[in-house]
Scaffold this active site. Structure first.
Site, PDB file in Angstrom:
ATOM      1  N   LYS A 127      39.772  59.517  29.942  1.00 47.38           N
ATOM      2  CA  LYS A 127      39.455  59.908  31.468  1.00 47.38           C
ATOM      3  C   LYS A 127      41.096  59.861  31.712  1.00 47.38           C
ATOM      4  O   LYS A 127      41.225  60.817  32.765  1.00 47.38           O
ATOM      5  CB  LYS A 127      38.805  59.002  32.485  1.00 47.38           C
TER       6      LYS A 127
ATOM      7  N   ASP B  90      33.335  62.742  39.545  1.00 44.12           N
ATOM      8  CA  ASP B  90      32.416  61.284  39.457  1.00 44.12           C
ATOM      9  C   ASP B  90      32.245  61.319  41.372  1.00 44.12           C
ATOM     10  O   ASP B  90      31.428  60.580  41.844  1.00 44.12           O
ATOM     11  CB  ASP B  90      33.414  60.010  39.366  1.00 44.12           C
TER      12      ASP B  90
END
Ligand code: NAP
Length: 288
Positions: free
Chosen positions: A71, A107
């Site tokens: 990520k 997110d």
């Protein structure tokens, strides 16, 4: 199963990926919207990330989800970073457009939508966030965006908590971000002074589902809303403690669906079929 040549493709890139619910969730979403799209999980080792992303672009993929451990590293491979990525320093979604790689962090919005769907209004309140990794960064960014008054970040390495808080203070001067060690005394003090507790550590995740970041559930006051980002199992030990203490709870599956919905909309330009996605991950029973 035959995959017709005009199928549009999205990948999940991570290591491991076998446990992920995203392939099932996005397959259900494409089917519900009648889109000839497919989603495939690909295990990519850290040293192979650059080649993997270039390969997906060359093969004509529409985009990708990115998960542990890529990520942060994937941000260096993108041509453009969405504001969400610039805030968090981590990305979970790539969109490929005309040979360019655009990175997003869904997110942040996924966490905010899960709070909103549960009817939790956070503006002006105080929050406690456990953990200082990628999910904690996304949670803190969402809380800063929503005008939370104070956020205490507790991590087992307090330097990481403080580094996260320093980053967030620069982005959201209206919110007081404070870093502390994830130890009993600090945790109990934070819980006495907050309205929302967010678990952004993997504590309680399968196969350690008998664990909780709180050794005692009675540290919780019934007024506190408890949000556990862990979604496997859906009913964690922490959520069980919270319910026993009379707290409202929000489980991680809701955030999983909402971050997936934002990614789906970025790739397809079509509104995500939330109920189909919820059924696919077991958040709604089949047939609802
Ligand atoms: P990450 O980047 O690896 O960060 C994990 C954080 O938890 C780090 O601060 C780490 O501390 C801490 N931690 C790990 N083990 C711990 C332990 N035993 N005790 C105390 N702290 C511990 O992982 P992440 O991406 O933030 O993910 C965290 C959790 O959120 C995972 O369970 C993940 O599945 C979940 N998540 C859910 C969603 C959703 O949609 N529901 C989205 C993203 C993530 P160190 O830095 O010291 O290791």
């Amino acid at each position: 199963m035959e995959i017709p040549p005009d199928t549009r493709l999205v990948a999940l890139v991570g290591d491991p990926v076998a446990h992920s619910l995203s392939p099932r969730m996005h397959a259900a979403a494409f089917q519900a919207r009648g889109l000839p799209w497919a989603y495939i999980a690909l295990r990519v080792a850290p040293g192979a990330l650059r080649d993997a992303v270039a390969g997906l672009v060359a093969l004509g993929f529409e985009g990708a989800n990115v998960t542990i451990p890529h990520k942060v590293a994937v941000c260096d491979l993108a041509d453009d970073l969405d504001l969400s990525v610039r805030r968090c320093g981590a990305a979970n979604t790539l969109v490929f457009r005309e040979g360019r790689v655009v990175a997003h962090n869904t997110d942040v919005e996924g966490f905010a939508r899960a709070l909103a769907e549960a009817g939790v209004e956070v503006r002006g309140t105080a929050a406690t966030v456990l953990g200082a990794g990628g999910a904690a960064r996304a949670g803190c960014a969402a809380l800063g965006e929503q005008g939370v008054r104070r956020v205490a970040v507790l991590a087992r390495d307090p330097r990481k908590a403080e580094a996260l808080c320093a980053r967030m203070r620069g982005l959201f001067p209206g919110t007081a971000f404070e870093g502390y060690p994830l130890e009993e005394t600090w945790l109990r003090t934070a819980l006495r002074n907050c309205d929302l507790l967010v678990n952004a550590t993997p504590v309680g995740m399968h196969p350690s589902s008998d664990q909780s970041p709180l050794s005692e559930g009675d540290w919780l006051r019934p007024e506190v809303v408890v949000f556990d980002m862990v979604y496997n199992p859906p009913h964690t030990r922490l959520l069980q403690q919270a319910r026993e203490a009379g707290c409202r709870t929000v489980g991680g599956l809701s955030m999983l669906v909402h971050q997936g919905a934002v990614s789906f909309e970025l790739w397809t330009g079509v509104q995500a079929p939330l109920d189909a996605m919820k059924r696919a991950v077991g958040l709604l029973p089949a047939g609802v």
